[in-house]
Enzyme design. Structure first.
Site: not given
Ligand code: NDP
Length: 464
Positions: A137, A177
């Site tokens: 990562k 991510d």
């Molecule tokens: P994105 O950046 O697309 O979206 C993240 C979302 O989570 C946004 O809505 C963001 O809100 C919100 N968020 C981030 N940090 C916080 C916080 N501290 N408190 C509240 N809301 C928060 O990321 P992904 O959807 O790609 O990833 C989401 C999760 O899934 C992560 O844990 C990632 O590691 C995991 N994951 C992702 C994969 C992928 O293929 N993308 C694969 C496997 C796991 P805002 O827009 O306001 O920042």
């Protein structure tokens, strides 16, 4: 013996304590990393209790010590010409079963502890997919919010100017991510290609025009719902007609919402770091498309009720108190704490299935499982993303692009296989058994299933 690990035998409990004490000493102030290792250690020490081959080879100690961590300075210039300095990292945790593989995260909260926890989790997750991928990562504390496209490009180019030395199609293959989507992957890939003058599948999540795989974008969120469907079927239930509370409004959350609605469920909430939307009529594909457009254009979710009557915006709140059958935390680590778990238990939620990595705190995880709530851990439930990334690597190596139908089928079948592995190692065990209501312990199933595959490969290599 604490209540938390009352299901573990006495000798393995003392082994876990001794192991964790050493881990804490060696990794001071790395709370996320320690939390992730502790959750796995409890299950693994129980599993290896009567298996001296794993104990003598110190397999767990070796998996919890990254192969290497590269940390570097990333300098870039903003649109005003000011020089900005950020930190970049790549944590290469373990490559026993294949090249390191895992995403890059750009977010102000990124530090070494967060990336070590993610790389450690990724090692188990990648093993569960059945594909030949090790765990890694990386990322930066760079905050992409509010930056122009040109600023993002300059940052990505500078980041890759160091990272390229440490990656390669048979060495380490990063992906996206939080904060790293198609635009960032394009800039990173372009810079890699420019420096190396080589085209190969060194990153996944690429655009379809230049070697990306159909279904990669949707795969994590869709995979979460496929995994959930298997969990429910194991209990002779169907997803059709169920309601879900989902957190996040990014890649994972919006695709999970889309698939959940498509399979006949009703999505009641989505959220971001500012608050959550509650829509009792259900958030369907059309509404999800509006949310995606709003987020990608820098707009706010708080405008949702103006667009869709009967819905509400809850500023600064999380969605866990809304009554539902299913909860899908899809935003970030430790977003579902003990108070949230209590609300879900009071509302008689059936299952929590993790789209994000480690979104449930340790005490919340234990409370949910002790109260008979099914808990699908992220390292199993959200593995669909990296699985399709693995298939993107195969397509790049074979210079072919597979059809969307084939990839959808592969994704579905991999999620079923992961579920089966979790059932195999998580049946008839876990916290709820002490309360007389034995459910499959998916957390243990995923930890042991992932560990066994990596550990057996490590045993074959001797002491390296
Ligand atoms: P994105 O950046 O697309 O979206 C993240 C979302 O989570 C946004 O809505 C963001 O809100 C919100 N968020 C981030 N940090 C916080 C916080 N501290 N408190 C509240 N809301 C928060 O990321 P992904 O959807 O790609 O990833 C989401 C999760 O899934 C992560 O844990 C990632 O590691 C995991 N994951 C992702 C994969 C992928 O293929 N993308 C694969 C496997 C796991 P805002 O827009 O306001 O920042």
């Amino acid at each position: 013996m604490t209540q938390e690990n009352a299901h573990v035998s006495d000798s393995s409990t003392s082994d876990v304590h001794a192991f964790m004490e050493g881990l804490r000493k060696r990794n001071p102030h790395q709370d996320e990393f320690i939390q992730a290792v502790e959750e796995v250690a409890e299950n693994v020490f129980d599993f290896v209790a009567n298996k001296p081959e794993y104990q003598d080879a110190e397999i767990m100690r070796r998996i919890a010590e990254p192969d290497r961590i590269v940390s570097f300075r990333v300098c870039w210039q903003d649109d005003e010409g000011r020089v900005r300095v950020e930190r970049g990292w790549r944590v290469q945790n373990n490559n026993a079963i294949g090249p390191y593989k895992g995403g890059l995260r750009f977010h102000e909260s990124v530090n070494e502890s967060v990336l070590k926890f993610l790389a450690f989790e990724q090692t188990f997750k990648n093993a569960l997919t059945g594909l030949p991928m090790g765990g890694g990562k990386g990322g930066s504390n760079f905050n992409p919010k509010g930056k122009s496209d040109a600023e993002i490009m300059r940052f990505c180019q500078s980041f890759m100017t160091e990272l390229y030395r440490h990656i390669g199609p048979d060495v380490d293959v990063p992906a996206g991510d939080i904060g790293v989507g198609a635009r960032e992957i394009g800039f990173l890939f372009g810079q890699y290609k420019r420096i190396r003058n080589e085209w190969h599948g060194v990153l996944t999540g690429k655009g379809l025009e230049y070697g990306g795989s159909p279904v990669r974008t949707e795969s994590t969120g869709y995979g979460v719902v496929y995994f959930l469907r298997e969990m429910l079927r194991e209990e002779d239930r169907e997803l059709d007609g169920m309601s879900a509370v989902i957190s996040g409004a990014g890649n994972v959350a919006t695709h999970a919402a889309e698939k959940f609605a498509e399979l006949g469920g009703k999505v009641l909430t989505l959220s971001d770091s500012k608050g959550f939307i509650h829509d009792p009529d259900g958030i369907d594909a059309k509404k999800v498309a509006w949310i995606r457009q709003q987020k990608s254009s820098g707009g706010s979710l708080s405008d949702y009720p103006e667009q869709f009557s009967g819905s509400e915006w809850h500023e600064g709140k999380k969605p866990w108190s809304v009554g539902c059958d299913i909860a899908l935390p899809c935003a970030t680590q430790n977003e579902l704490d003990i108070d949230a778990a209590k609300s879900l238990i009071d509302n008689e939620v059936l299952a929590v299935c993790e789209g994000a990595n480690m979104p449930t705190t340790a005490d919340a995880s234990h409370a949910l499982r002790s109260n008979g709530v099914l808990l699908g851990p992220g390292k199993a439930a959200n593995a669909g993303g990296v699985a399709v990334s693995g298939l993107e690597m195969s397509q790049n190596a074979g210079r072919r692009t597979w059809s969307e139908d084939r990839l959808q089928e592969e994704l579905c079948s991999i999620m079923k296989d992961i579920h089966r592995t979790c059932v195999e190692h998580g049946e008839g065990t876990g916290p709820a058994c002490e309360e007389g209501e034995c459910k499959i312990d998916y957390v243990k199933g995923a930890n042991v299933g992932g560990f066994k595959k990596v550990a057996d490969a490590m045993l074959a290599f001797g002491v390296v």
